[in-house]
Design a protein around this motif. Sequence first.
Motif, PDB file in Angstrom:
ATOM      1  N   SER A  20       0.798  -1.225   0.000  1.00  0.00           N
ATOM      2  CA  SER A  20       0.000   0.000   0.000  1.00  0.00           C
ATOM      3  C   SER A  20       0.834   1.280   0.000  1.00  0.00           C
ATOM      4  O   SER A  20       0.310   2.342  -0.319  1.00  0.00           O
ATOM      5  CB  SER A  20      -0.964   0.002   1.186  1.00  0.00           C
ATOM      6  N   VAL A  21       2.095   1.185   0.323  1.00  0.00           N
ATOM      7  CA  VAL A  21       2.961   2.368   0.237  1.00  0.00           C
ATOM      8  C   VAL A  21       3.060   2.819  -1.224  1.00  0.00           C
ATOM      9  O   VAL A  21       3.107   4.013  -1.516  1.00  0.00           O
ATOM     10  CB  VAL A  21       4.360   2.069   0.823  1.00  0.00           C
ATOM     11  N   ARG A  22       3.065   1.862  -2.153  1.00  0.00           N
ATOM     12  CA  ARG A  22       3.179   2.177  -3.580  1.00  0.00           C
ATOM     13  C   ARG A  22       1.835   2.110  -4.309  1.00  0.00           C
ATOM     14  O   ARG A  22       1.623   2.811  -5.285  1.00  0.00           O
ATOM     15  CB  ARG A  22       4.154   1.218  -4.244  1.00  0.00           C
ATOM     16  N   VAL A  23       0.946   1.221  -3.873  1.00  0.00           N
ATOM     17  CA  VAL A  23      -0.352   1.042  -4.528  1.00  0.00           C
ATOM     18  C   VAL A  23      -1.391   1.801  -3.705  1.00  0.00           C
ATOM     19  O   VAL A  23      -1.783   1.365  -2.640  1.00  0.00           O
ATOM     20  CB  VAL A  23      -0.738  -0.452  -4.626  1.00  0.00           C
ATOM     21  N   HIS A  24      -1.823   2.922  -4.214  1.00  0.00           N
ATOM     22  CA  HIS A  24      -2.731   3.782  -3.455  1.00  0.00           C
ATOM     23  C   HIS A  24      -4.194   3.480  -3.712  1.00  0.00           C
ATOM     24  O   HIS A  24      -5.063   3.897  -2.953  1.00  0.00           O
ATOM     25  CB  HIS A  24      -2.439   5.249  -3.756  1.00  0.00           C
ATOM     26  N   MET A  25      -4.490   2.774  -4.789  1.00  0.00           N
ATOM     27  CA  MET A  25      -5.866   2.419  -5.084  1.00  0.00           C
ATOM     28  C   MET A  25      -5.889   1.172  -5.952  1.00  0.00           C
ATOM     29  O   MET A  25      -5.042   0.997  -6.826  1.00  0.00           O
ATOM     30  CB  MET A  25      -6.571   3.547  -5.826  1.00  0.00           C
ATOM     31  N   ALA A  26      -6.848   0.325  -5.690  1.00  0.00           N
ATOM     32  CA  ALA A  26      -7.067  -0.848  -6.530  1.00  0.00           C
ATOM     33  C   ALA A  26      -8.555  -1.148  -6.503  1.00  0.00           C
ATOM     34  O   ALA A  26      -9.245  -0.811  -5.551  1.00  0.00           O
ATOM     35  CB  ALA A  26      -6.268  -2.040  -6.008  1.00  0.00           C
ATOM     36  N   ASN A  27      -9.056  -1.755  -7.557  1.00  0.00           N
ATOM     37  CA  ASN A  27     -10.473  -2.089  -7.599  1.00  0.00           C
ATOM     38  C   ASN A  27     -10.682  -3.324  -8.463  1.00  0.00           C
ATOM     39  O   ASN A  27      -9.790  -3.753  -9.176  1.00  0.00           O
ATOM     40  CB  ASN A  27     -11.294  -0.911  -8.123  1.00  0.00           C
ATOM     41  N   ILE A  28     -11.871  -3.867  -8.370  1.00  0.00           N
ATOM     42  CA  ILE A  28     -12.228  -5.002  -9.204  1.00  0.00           C
ATOM     43  C   ILE A  28     -13.005  -4.462 -10.404  1.00  0.00           C
ATOM     44  O   ILE A  28     -13.884  -3.608 -10.239  1.00  0.00           O
ATOM     45  CB  ILE A  28     -13.017  -6.059  -8.407  1.00  0.00           C
ATOM     46  N   ALA A  29     -12.646  -4.916 -11.581  1.00  0.00           N
ATOM     47  CA  ALA A  29     -13.281  -4.396 -12.793  1.00  0.00           C
ATOM     48  C   ALA A  29     -14.621  -5.077 -13.054  1.00  0.00           C
ATOM     49  O   ALA A  29     -15.581  -4.445 -13.457  1.00  0.00           O
ATOM     50  CB  ALA A  29     -12.355  -4.576 -13.987  1.00  0.00           C
ATOM     51  N   GLN A  30     -14.677  -6.366 -12.828  1.00  0.00           N
ATOM     52  CA  GLN A  30     -15.903  -7.110 -13.094  1.00  0.00           C
ATOM     53  C   GLN A  30     -16.766  -7.100 -11.837  1.00  0.00           C
ATOM     54  O   GLN A  30     -16.331  -7.575 -10.792  1.00  0.00           O
ATOM     55  CB  GLN A  30     -15.598  -8.565 -13.460  1.00  0.00           C
ATOM     56  N   THR A  31     -17.977  -6.567 -11.944  1.00  0.00           N
ATOM     57  CA  THR A  31     -18.799  -6.498 -10.740  1.00  0.00           C
ATOM     58  C   THR A  31     -20.115  -7.257 -10.849  1.00  0.00           C
ATOM     59  O   THR A  31     -20.545  -7.875  -9.888  1.00  0.00           O
ATOM     60  CB  THR A  31     -19.090  -5.033 -10.354  1.00  0.00           C
ATOM     61  N   VAL A  32     -20.785  -7.229 -11.992  1.00  0.00           N
ATOM     62  CA  VAL A  32     -22.112  -7.835 -12.100  1.00  0.00           C
ATOM     63  C   VAL A  32     -22.175  -8.773 -13.307  1.00  0.00           C
ATOM     64  O   VAL A  32     -21.845  -8.381 -14.429  1.00  0.00           O
ATOM     65  CB  VAL A  32     -23.206  -6.750 -12.229  1.00  0.00           C
ATOM     66  N   ASN A  33     -22.572 -10.028 -13.065  1.00  0.00           N
ATOM     67  CA  ASN A  33     -22.861 -11.018 -14.109  1.00  0.00           C
ATOM     68  C   ASN A  33     -21.708 -11.294 -15.072  1.00  0.00           C
ATOM     69  O   ASN A  33     -21.928 -11.519 -16.259  1.00  0.00           O
ATOM     70  CB  ASN A  33     -24.103 -10.614 -14.912  1.00  0.00           C
ATOM     71  N   VAL A  34     -20.476 -11.272 -14.578  1.00  0.00           N
ATOM     72  CA  VAL A  34     -19.315 -11.598 -15.404  1.00  0.00           C
ATOM     73  C   VAL A  34     -18.387 -12.505 -14.595  1.00  0.00           C
ATOM     74  O   VAL A  34     -18.676 -12.834 -13.449  1.00  0.00           O
ATOM     75  CB  VAL A  34     -18.565 -10.321 -15.859  1.00  0.00           C
ATOM     76  N   LEU A  35     -17.253 -12.884 -15.182  1.00  0.00           N
ATOM     77  CA  LEU A  35     -16.290 -13.694 -14.459  1.00  0.00           C
ATOM     78  C   LEU A  35     -15.839 -12.983 -13.194  1.00  0.00           C
ATOM     79  O   LEU A  35     -15.638 -11.766 -13.200  1.00  0.00           O
ATOM     80  CB  LEU A  35     -15.071 -13.976 -15.345  1.00  0.00           C
ATOM     81  N   GLN A  36     -15.657 -13.734 -12.126  1.00  0.00           N
ATOM     82  CA  GLN A  36     -15.231 -13.202 -10.829  1.00  0.00           C
ATOM     83  C   GLN A  36     -16.195 -12.106 -10.361  1.00  0.00           C
ATOM     84  O   GLN A  36     -15.823 -11.187  -9.655  1.00  0.00           O
ATOM     85  CB  GLN A  36     -13.793 -12.668 -10.900  1.00  0.00           C
ATOM     86  N   ALA A  37     -17.451 -12.211 -10.750  1.00  0.00           N
ATOM     87  CA  ALA A  37     -18.445 -11.204 -10.392  1.00  0.00           C
ATOM     88  C   ALA A  37     -18.623 -11.119  -8.884  1.00  0.00           C
ATOM     89  O   ALA A  37     -18.465 -12.090  -8.161  1.00  0.00           O
ATOM     90  CB  ALA A  37     -19.791 -11.534 -11.037  1.00  0.00           C
ATOM     91  N   MET A  38     -18.986  -9.935  -8.447  1.00  0.00           N
ATOM     92  CA  MET A  38     -19.300  -9.733  -7.037  1.00  0.00           C
ATOM     93  C   MET A  38     -20.788  -9.956  -6.797  1.00  0.00           C
ATOM     94  O   MET A  38     -21.189 -10.360  -5.710  1.00  0.00           O
ATOM     95  CB  MET A  38     -18.884  -8.339  -6.607  1.00  0.00           C
ATOM     96  N   VAL A  39     -21.587  -9.708  -7.819  1.00  0.00           N
ATOM     97  CA  VAL A  39     -23.037  -9.820  -7.718  1.00  0.00           C
ATOM     98  C   VAL A  39     -23.564 -10.505  -8.973  1.00  0.00           C
ATOM     99  O   VAL A  39     -23.110 -10.213 -10.086  1.00  0.00           O
ATOM    100  CB  VAL A  39     -23.677  -8.417  -7.583  1.00  0.00           C
ATOM    101  N   LEU A  40     -24.529 -11.408  -8.789  1.00  0.00           N
ATOM    102  CA  LEU A  40     -25.232 -12.027  -9.908  1.00  0.00           C
ATOM    103  C   LEU A  40     -26.679 -11.570  -9.854  1.00  0.00           C
ATOM    104  O   LEU A  40     -27.279 -11.520  -8.781  1.00  0.00           O
ATOM    105  CB  LEU A  40     -25.172 -13.554  -9.819  1.00  0.00           C
ATOM    106  N   THR A  41     -27.223 -11.234 -11.020  1.00  0.00           N
ATOM    107  CA  THR A  41     -28.623 -10.827 -11.068  1.00  0.00           C
ATOM    108  C   THR A  41     -29.365 -11.633 -12.122  1.00  0.00           C
ATOM    109  O   THR A  41     -28.779 -12.098 -13.104  1.00  0.00           O
ATOM    110  CB  THR A  41     -28.771  -9.326 -11.402  1.00  0.00           C
ATOM    111  N   LEU A  48     -25.238 -12.452  -3.812  1.00  0.00           N
ATOM    112  CA  LEU A  48     -23.878 -12.011  -3.485  1.00  0.00           C
ATOM    113  C   LEU A  48     -22.954 -13.214  -3.609  1.00  0.00           C
ATOM    114  O   LEU A  48     -23.238 -14.284  -3.059  1.00  0.00           O
ATOM    115  CB  LEU A  48     -23.835 -11.433  -2.069  1.00  0.00           C
ATOM    116  N   THR A  49     -21.841 -13.039  -4.298  1.00  0.00           N
ATOM    117  CA  THR A  49     -20.923 -14.151  -4.528  1.00  0.00           C
ATOM    118  C   THR A  49     -19.880 -14.234  -3.416  1.00  0.00           C
ATOM    119  O   THR A  49     -19.709 -13.291  -2.635  1.00  0.00           O
ATOM    120  CB  THR A  49     -20.192 -13.977  -5.878  1.00  0.00           C
ATOM    121  N   PRO A  50     -19.137 -15.342  -3.335  1.00  0.00           N
ATOM    122  CA  PRO A  50     -18.046 -15.438  -2.367  1.00  0.00           C
ATOM    123  C   PRO A  50     -17.026 -14.304  -2.524  1.00  0.00           C
ATOM    124  O   PRO A  50     -16.497 -13.798  -1.532  1.00  0.00           O
ATOM    125  CB  PRO A  50     -17.418 -16.798  -2.668  1.00  0.00           C
ATOM    126  N   THR A  51     -16.763 -13.871  -3.747  1.00  0.00           N
ATOM    127  CA  THR A  51     -15.843 -12.753  -3.964  1.00  0.00           C
ATOM    128  C   THR A  51     -16.383 -11.476  -3.323  1.00  0.00           C
ATOM    129  O   THR A  51     -15.627 -10.718  -2.707  1.00  0.00           O
ATOM    130  CB  THR A  51     -15.598 -12.539  -5.470  1.00  0.00           C
TER     131      THR A  51
END
Length: 181
Positions: A20-41, A48-51
Amino acid sequence: STIRDAVFAGRSVDIVNRHSVRVHMANIAQTVNVLQAMVLTEGPKMVLTPTYHVFDMYKVHKDATLLPLRLECDRLTRDGFELPRLSASASKDGTGKVHLSLCNLSAEEGVKVEVELRGSAERGDTPAPAVGSILSAPKMDSRNDFDRPNEVAPVDYEAKVEGGKLVAIMPPMSVAVLEIK
């Protein structure tokens, strides 16, 4: 999105936390109904998925200060690749709460984790259990779906603190986040 994906997400966020000293922000690109999704609708239904649960558990590290840790553990070897059995990161938030995240990457074996806590014993504090949540599942392909939306969901978890050490038992394929009092 399975428990395997959740453990991978936890390990990835641990890596980001530790840098975190070098990486100030990170996020997940896939959020809904895709691979490694966070949410399925599906129409009006949502799962809500395990991720998702891993990201929700790890939010305690947001805007917190990285705490140094040294991890010593066995290594896993498969198909010529080798990696540590465990992943971990720790932080202290603005209110002084310390959080420890742990991942057991082994699909077959649980592991006993001992964490030497520095600071509290020197102050003479009475050790309290570390409390938080843990995410695990019986099979590597365990997932949440519309028929079983809570097949893989975090449950309350407590680790003992004895003699200046936190002792946690991590089942196979598990992710835990604990608050150390």
